[in-house]
Design a protein around this motif. Structure first.
Motif, PDB file in Angstrom:
ATOM      1  N   SER A 265       0.766   2.072  -2.931  1.00 11.85           N
ATOM      2  CA  SER A 265      -0.462   2.548  -3.567  1.00 11.85           C
ATOM      3  C   SER A 265      -0.844   3.926  -3.068  1.00 11.85           C
ATOM      4  O   SER A 265      -0.679   4.243  -1.890  1.00 11.85           O
ATOM      5  N   THR A 267      -3.935   7.278  -3.767  1.00  6.08           N
ATOM      6  CA  THR A 267      -5.361   7.429  -4.027  1.00  6.08           C
ATOM      7  C   THR A 267      -5.660   7.608  -5.509  1.00  6.08           C
ATOM      8  O   THR A 267      -6.806   7.609  -5.917  1.00  6.08           O
ATOM      9  N   ASP A 524      -8.718   6.804   0.285  1.00  7.20           N
ATOM     10  CA  ASP A 524      -9.170   5.757  -0.628  1.00  7.20           C
ATOM     11  C   ASP A 524      -8.102   4.691  -0.855  1.00  7.20           C
ATOM     12  O   ASP A 524      -7.870   4.251  -1.983  1.00  7.20           O
ATOM     13  N   VAL A 525      -7.436   4.303   0.216  1.00  9.19           N
ATOM     14  CA  VAL A 525      -6.467   3.211   0.156  1.00  9.19           C
ATOM     15  C   VAL A 525      -6.946   2.113   1.097  1.00  9.19           C
ATOM     16  O   VAL A 525      -7.298   2.372   2.237  1.00  9.19           O
ATOM     17  N   ARG A 532      -1.179  -2.351   1.127  1.00  7.10           N
ATOM     18  CA  ARG A 532      -1.960  -1.193   0.721  1.00  7.10           C
ATOM     19  C   ARG A 532      -2.294  -1.253  -0.766  1.00  7.10           C
ATOM     20  O   ARG A 532      -1.408  -1.383  -1.603  1.00  7.10           O
ATOM     21  N   SER A 534      -4.819   0.694  -3.686  1.00  2.21           N
ATOM     22  CA  SER A 534      -5.691   1.844  -3.885  1.00  2.21           C
ATOM     23  C   SER A 534      -6.978   1.426  -4.567  1.00  2.21           C
ATOM     24  O   SER A 534      -6.997   0.539  -5.423  1.00  2.21           O
TER      25      SER A 534
END
Length: 653
Positions: A265, A267, A524-525, A532, A534
């Motif tokens: 993932s 951002t 923003d993860v 992980r 996002s």
């Protein structure tokens, strides 16, 4: 092994008996500091190279590295063939334990035959070096065989976690332009069979029925459930691979030949295809598995509880351990089927000596209670490892005391999909460990903790939290984002471009001794149970619902999963249902669109979201709200009073 107790500061020196026979000593740090290139050349010497390399590192095209330039080798040969040729063909490579209770012991000779059969059939299908293969499979031996067969033929594989949705699978298949998907009819989960082939069909014929790049789907029969079938495209493993020849000659590839693409993932909503290559990756996974886990070939029984769908499964189930002639346990199912005793029964059954798991699972074991593990003989365990996220000190101590009988070292490892292998960790025969601390970079790895300007942070000041950067290239580093080198540069190198440092979004601090503590993500993860996810992916799934106008998602502290997903949504004026039924529908929708792992813990309907004058949602402040903290600086918000309405909505929910 003699018991080791904590010193007055709460740290744990290595036991003298362990240190006396440890694979790695202080001299490794000294060698790496004296001549870094020579150190990595020596580690590369752990492998068999069909053509020796001429140069250890070429960093002239930074931030893309070339390691072991001119060298040629075959990953599968290093993981299987050479052990058989050296007379270890009868050693068990994999003790496989199926969730329903079935099991198999696969020797290195048998594994070589299976990998050869698969390689021969993939060649028969017309696949050539450089073609991509997607693997969407449960934790069964054929998944490992498929990965090694791809590596043997120079086919970069893209393993997709079998818990991901058809949409997520299709996204990854399309991005890699995979010609083949290898899957299973289904997988066992808590005593029930869940379909996988059906999900593959849905993925391949999504988007208005347009077929993807996939030419064939190779299917392993695991659960025996009925599966949809497309003649000419779909193939049974037992009808094609099993009858193939068990003889296959492995050809060497250049050290920088692509080995795999693993999506993680970012951002933005689009996952990043992290590219790893051959020689450097295998060198560092082999070295770190040997040094960090103190693995003794032919004596230890090793168990990493990860899934092959994640980087931990690639590096510390498949490539690192097999390169080191490991006998390991591979378990298909969940830790609480048929009950919470399952992991400890497996450790007893196989005499597991090295156990590597995630803090989420340790905290789950704590919740279930120490009476469960103490009902079993865990005396075979001599080393414990932690991976996936920072482990809190309480869980670290419980892990050592209850599972390790207060005598085993605990190696808390920091690394990422992008780094490919362990970067920061104690060495069990050298390091005096502290519960919750990652400690220091491994020999051959160079890292710093710096502020926003790239200046070193002070030791021991709690407010002096900084950014964890890697300031020297390392062999198993990612070589780019598949098909998007600009995104690679922007994501990992732009923040500290002037210094030429790698930064992948983790905060850290240094204590008064200069030891390193990883603080988790600063971007923003979210890190949920070591996975992980996002914020953008979850927000996109929420906004796809017709009742949702806007959404903001944060990762809030969770005592079990590390972080739990908390969503704040604004409904459309047309929304009729605003109650618990809608909340449940939204949670289910996210789980279906992405994965059950991404299912939000909480969803709050709010009248407005906190935004700056430029329109950016202030997730930092939403995280403060989700975790019940005093709000940070709200001066940049258009309307600071919005939090009164958010708090009221949260309390009402």
């Amino acid at each position: 092994m003699t018991e080791t107790t904590a010193d007055p500061r709460g740290s744990y020196p290595p036991a003298a008996a362990f240190a006396a026979t440890a694979n790695a000593g202080q001299e490794l740090y000294d060698q790496a500091a004296a001549d870094r290139d020579a150190f990595w050349a020596e580690q590369a010497g752990r492998l068999d190279w069909q053509q020796p390399f001429e140069r250890v590192l070429d960093w002239s095209a930074a931030p893309v590295a070339q390691w072991f330039v001119g060298g040629r080798l075959n990953v599968a040969y290093n993981c299987v063939d050479r052990h058989v040729l050296a007379g270890h063909g009868d050693q068990v490579a994999i003790h496989w334990e199926g969730e329903p209770g079935d099991s198999r012991a696969i020797t290195y000779r048998e594994l070589l035959a299976e990998v050869s059969r698969a390689a021969n059939y993939l060649t028969e299908l017309g696949l050539v070096a450089g073609d991509r293969v997607a693997i969407y499979m449960p934790m069964i031996p054929e998944a490992i065989v498929a990965m090694l067969a791809c590596a043997r033929l120079g086919l970069p594989h893209s393993v997709v976690f079998a818990g991901f949705s058809p949409t997520a699978l299709r996204q990854r298949v399309d991005d890699a332009r995979a010609r083949l998907v290898i899957t299973a009819d289904g997988q066992w989960r808590r005593g029930k069979s869940a379909p996988l082939k059906e999900a593959v069909d849905e993925a391949l014929y999504a988007h208005g029925g347009t077929p993807s790049s996939v030419e064939h789907v190779l299917v392993v029969r695991r659960t025996g459930i009925e599966v949809p079938w497309t003649e000419g495209r779909d193939l049974w493993w037992h009808e094609t691979v099993t009858p193939a020849s068990p003889e296959h000659q492995a050809e060497p590839f250049e050290a920088e030949h692509p080995l795999f693409i693993l999506y993680t993932s970012g951002t933005t909503g689009k996952p990043k295809g992290i590219l790893h290559t051959t020689g450097g990756y295998l060198t560092q996974t082999s070295y770190t598995h040997h040094a960090v886990f103190d693995h003794k070939p032919g004596r230890d029984v090793y168990w990493c509880t990860a899934d092959i769908g994640w980087i931990t499964g690639h590096s510390y189930i498949v490539y690192g351990p097999l390169a080191n002639r490991t006998t390991q346990v591979v378990y298909e199912g969940t830790p609480n089927f048929p009950d919470e005793h399952r992991h400890w029964q497996i450790i007893e059954k196989y005499g597991v000596t090295i156990y590597y798991t995630a803090p989420t699972l340790v905290r789950t074991f704590m919740k279930w209670g120490r009476a469960i593990p103490t009902a079993h003989d865990l005396s075979s365990i001599r080393l414990l490892g932690s991976v996936g996220e920072p482990i809190n000190p309480e869980a670290w101590r419980w892990y050592r005391e209850v599972i390790g009988a207060n005598r085993t070292p605990v190696v808390d490892t920091w690394w990422q999909t992008e780094t490919g292998a362990i970067m920061i960790s104690p060495l069990p025969g050298v390091t005096t460990t502290k519960p919750g601390a990652a400690m220091t970079p491994l020999p051959g790895i160079s890292a710093r903790v710096v502020d926003e300007m790239g200046e070193p942070v002070s030791h021991g000041e709690t407010e002096a939290n900084g950014y964890l950067v890697i300031d020297q290239p390392w062999p198993s580093m990612l070589r780019g984002i598949w098909g998007d080198m600009e995104r690679y540069r922007a994501t990992y190198w732009e923040r500290f471009a002037e210094q030429g440092w790698y930064f992948a979004g983790d905060g850290a601090k240094l204590d008064t001794d200069g030891d390193l503590w990883v603080l988790g993500r600063v971007d923003d993860v979210m890190n949920v149970s070591g996975h992980r996810i996002s914020t953008a992916e979850v927000e996109s799934a929420l906004v796809a619902h017709p009742s949702v106008a806007e959404a903001a998602v944060v990762g809030a502290e969770d005592p079990t999963t590390g972080q739990g997903i908390v969503a704040f949504v604004i409904l459309t004026t047309e929304a009729t249902d605003t109650g618990s039924a809608l909340i449940e529908e939204l949670k289910t929708g996210v789980a279906k669109e992405i994965s059950p792992i991404a299912r939000p813990r909480e969803i709050h309907v709010v009248p407005e979201l906190p935004k700056t004058r430029s329109g950016k949602i202030m997730r930092r402040l939403l995280r403060d709200t989700a975790e019940g903290r005093q709000l940070g600086d709200t001066s940049t918000l258009v309307d600071p009073s919005v939090f009164e309405a958010i708090r009221a909505s949260k309390e009402a929910g």
